[in-house]
Scaffold this active site. Structure first.
Site, short mmCIF file in Angstrom:
data_model
loop_
_atom_site.label_atom_id
_atom_site.label_comp_id
_atom_site.label_asym_id
_atom_site.label_seq_id
_atom_site.Cartn_x
_atom_site.Cartn_y
_atom_site.Cartn_z
N SER A 1 2.95 -17.11 32.01
CA SER A 1 1.48 -17.22 32.14
C SER A 1 0.99 -17.70 33.50
O SER A 1 -0.21 -17.64 33.75
CB SER A 1 0.93 -18.15 31.08
N LYS B 1 -1.13 -15.34 35.28
CA LYS B 1 -2.53 -15.12 34.90
C LYS B 1 -3.50 -15.61 35.98
O LYS B 1 -4.62 -15.12 36.08
CB LYS B 1 -2.82 -15.79 33.54
N TYR C 1 0.45 -5.74 30.92
CA TYR C 1 0.44 -7.19 30.70
C TYR C 1 1.87 -7.76 30.60
O TYR C 1 2.19 -8.78 31.21
CB TYR C 1 -0.36 -7.51 29.42
N TYR D 1 -2.88 -24.71 28.25
CA TYR D 1 -3.05 -24.45 26.82
C TYR D 1 -3.92 -25.54 26.21
O TYR D 1 -4.91 -25.96 26.80
CB TYR D 1 -1.68 -24.35 26.11
N VAL E 1 5.34 -20.23 29.63
CA VAL E 1 6.35 -20.53 28.62
C VAL E 1 7.79 -20.36 29.13
O VAL E 1 8.74 -20.67 28.42
CB VAL E 1 6.16 -19.73 27.31
N1 GLU Z 1 3.92 -13.40 27.94
C1 GLU Z 1 3.63 -14.55 27.16
C2 GLU Z 1 2.83 -14.17 25.92
O1 GLU Z 1 2.02 -13.31 25.97
C3 GLU Z 1 2.90 -15.53 28.04
C4 GLU Z 1 2.73 -16.83 27.35
C5 GLU Z 1 2.63 -17.99 28.27
O2 GLU Z 1 3.38 -18.18 29.23
O3 GLU Z 1 1.74 -18.78 27.98
O4 GLU Z 1 3.00 -14.70 24.88
#
Ligand code: GLU
Length: 304
Positions: free
Chosen positions: A63, A66, A188, A240, A258
């Site tokens: 993430s 992002k 994605y 989060y 994650v």
């Molecule tokens: N590719 C992971 C998902 O979509 C990213 C989650 C993350 O790192 O928060 O669940």
């Protein structure tokens, strides 16, 4: 004590701490990692580059990407972007569907999966060769040659991506996804599969401490105001459902993934990246959070 000595001291201390975290197992390939890995790297605006432990090992940034996809979409669309995604902390899990239904398919922020899927959709609509163009954009931000997608991780996630597929289809039903959900999801998963080291991440994110100007060639990626806004979203939504606690304990804008990575930015000073793959209950690196908490306590410099 100077910054290098503080980092070394805290690294030695936290390496020995009993890690109460667990590897992310919902993406099978993410378990295929040495769970004891631990690395830290800092890059400062006055040219300090210093790292310890596994700071040169590449890992799945998940993430953290992002932030980069948001920055690219923001630089393409400007303020119109915020019609498609909001900037409010969600207070729910990163992959939750609950708010989307009542909020008509407009995700709370770009760092939960729903928001990142909308950002991926925007990039798909605006780029000729989305995967190549995005990678080219990221490579321009620093002089790092090491950045690349991992087909192994992307495929592993795609094979179990039921929840992301549900999110993407739900948003599509509210007409906030333009492209075919299967294409958005594929892009994605590739974005999330990007691999980098702590060294690469701290160098790359340093432009967010530098008012949006890259360090390699002084190129302006975002305006000062846009840079401030990206840092603000990292501060409020980057961890989060632990974003408030991270602001409280660490006090820096940042983003976790994650894969166990965390990058944090101190505007006008530095960017720091930490990697330790075992995650706490909120999905953030157990040792990474511990390290950064002690780091800002010891250095006594805070954005607040
Ligand atoms: N590719 C992971 C998902 O979509 C990213 C989650 C993350 O790192 O928060 O669940």
């Amino acid at each position: 004590m100077n910054i290098e000595e503080i980092i070394q001291k805290l690294y030695d201390k936290i390496k020995l701490v009993d890690d109460k975290g667990h590897l992310a197992s919902y993406i099978p390939e993410l378990e295929n990692v040495n769970s004891e890995s631990f690395g830290v790297h800092i890059s400062t605006l006055n040219n300090l580059n210093f790292g310890v432990g596994n700071c040169y090992d590449k890992f799945s940034i998940q993430s953290i990407v992002k932030v980069l996809s948001l920055i690219m979409a923001y630089s393409l669309l400007g303020e119109k972007l915020w019609n498609r995604v909001k900037v409010e902390p969600s207070g729910t899990a990163f992959n939750s569907l609950i708010q989307l239904e009542v909020e008509n398919g407009i995700p709370r922020n770009p760092f939960i999966n729903a928001g990142a899927l909308v950002i991926a959709d925007i990039l798909l609509s605006h780029l000729n060769k989305p995967k190549e163009d995005f990678l080219g954009f990221v490579k321009k931000l620093s002089d790092s040659k090491e950045i690349g997608y991992s087909a192994r991780i992307a495929t592993s996630e795609k094979n179990v991506g039921y929840r992301n597929a549900a999110l993407c289809n739900l948003i599509k039903s509210f007409e906030n996804i333009e492209n075919e959900p299967s294409e958005v999801l594929d892009f994605y998963y590739n974005l999330c599969s990007l691999e980098m080291s702590c060294e690469g991440l701290s160098k790359l994110f340093l432009f967010l401490a530098n008012d949006g100007f890259t360090l390699v060639d002084n190129k302006q990626i975002l305006t000062r105001s846009q840079t401030k806004r990206i840092n603000a979203i990292m501060q409020t939504c980057g961890f989060y459902d632990e974003s408030g606690e991270f602001a409280f304990k660490v006090g820096l804008p940042g983003k976790s993934g994650v894969g166990g990575g965390i990058v944090a930015v101190h505007p006008k000073h530095y960017a720091i990246a930490v990697w330790s793959p075992k995650l706490n209950k909120k999905g953030n690196s157990y040792k990474g959070i511990r390290f950064l908490e002690d780091f800002t306590t010891e250095t006594e410099i805070s954005i607040f």
